[in-house]
Design a protein around this motif. Structure first.
Motif, PDB file in Angstrom:
ATOM      1  N   ILE A  34      47.412  72.317  93.483  1.00 53.69           N
ATOM      2  CA  ILE A  34      46.592  72.601  92.310  1.00 53.69           C
ATOM      3  C   ILE A  34      45.466  73.552  92.700  1.00 53.69           C
ATOM      4  O   ILE A  34      44.924  73.481  93.791  1.00 53.69           O
ATOM      5  N   ARG A  73      48.622  68.154  83.460  1.00 55.52           N
ATOM      6  CA  ARG A  73      47.221  68.171  83.002  1.00 55.52           C
ATOM      7  C   ARG A  73      46.401  67.009  83.568  1.00 55.52           C
ATOM      8  O   ARG A  73      45.230  67.153  83.841  1.00 55.52           O
ATOM      9  N   TYR A  76      45.460  67.930  87.095  1.00 57.85           N
ATOM     10  CA  TYR A  76      44.474  69.012  87.060  1.00 57.85           C
ATOM     11  C   TYR A  76      43.117  68.482  86.627  1.00 57.85           C
ATOM     12  O   TYR A  76      42.074  68.897  87.132  1.00 57.85           O
ATOM     13  N   ARG A  87      41.485  66.820  89.611  1.00 62.46           N
ATOM     14  CA  ARG A  87      41.017  67.833  90.548  1.00 62.46           C
ATOM     15  C   ARG A  87      39.671  68.378  90.092  1.00 62.46           C
ATOM     16  O   ARG A  87      38.752  68.561  90.867  1.00 62.46           O
TER      17      ARG A  87
END
Length: 91
Positions: free
Chosen positions: A5, A43, A46, A49
């Protein structure tokens, strides 16, 4: 399968091909003007992250953490732990 990512700034065909040639999935969101879209983007991963990145950015606001004044590892880890406590108390 491992997922790599990164931010939108790393959205290029060459980087995606390099990641896929190493047997990993790309978790890089495409730019807004991309024709392909973000259907394959995880998603949830992400979002996590992004939370971790923001936490480290807020942690670096503490001078003792950012410049690492302490010479001993245990003292530095204690300062980081105290900074985390201060960050998480208001939540």
């Amino acid at each position: 399968m491992e997922t790599i990512i990164a931010d939108k700034g790393y959205d290029s065909k060459r980087i995606r091909e390099t990641i896929e040639s190493q047997g990993a999935r790309s978790g890089i969101p495409r730019k807004r003007n991309s024709v392909k879209g973000n259907a394959d983007l995880d998603r949830g991963l992400y979002r996590y992250r992004h939370l971790v990145e923001n936490t480290f950015a807020r942690l670096k606001h503490y001078r003792a953490v950012a410049s690492r004044f302490d010479k001993l590892k245990r003292n530095y880890e204690s300062v980081v732990a105290m900074a985390y406590m201060i960050l998480w108390l208001p939540m």
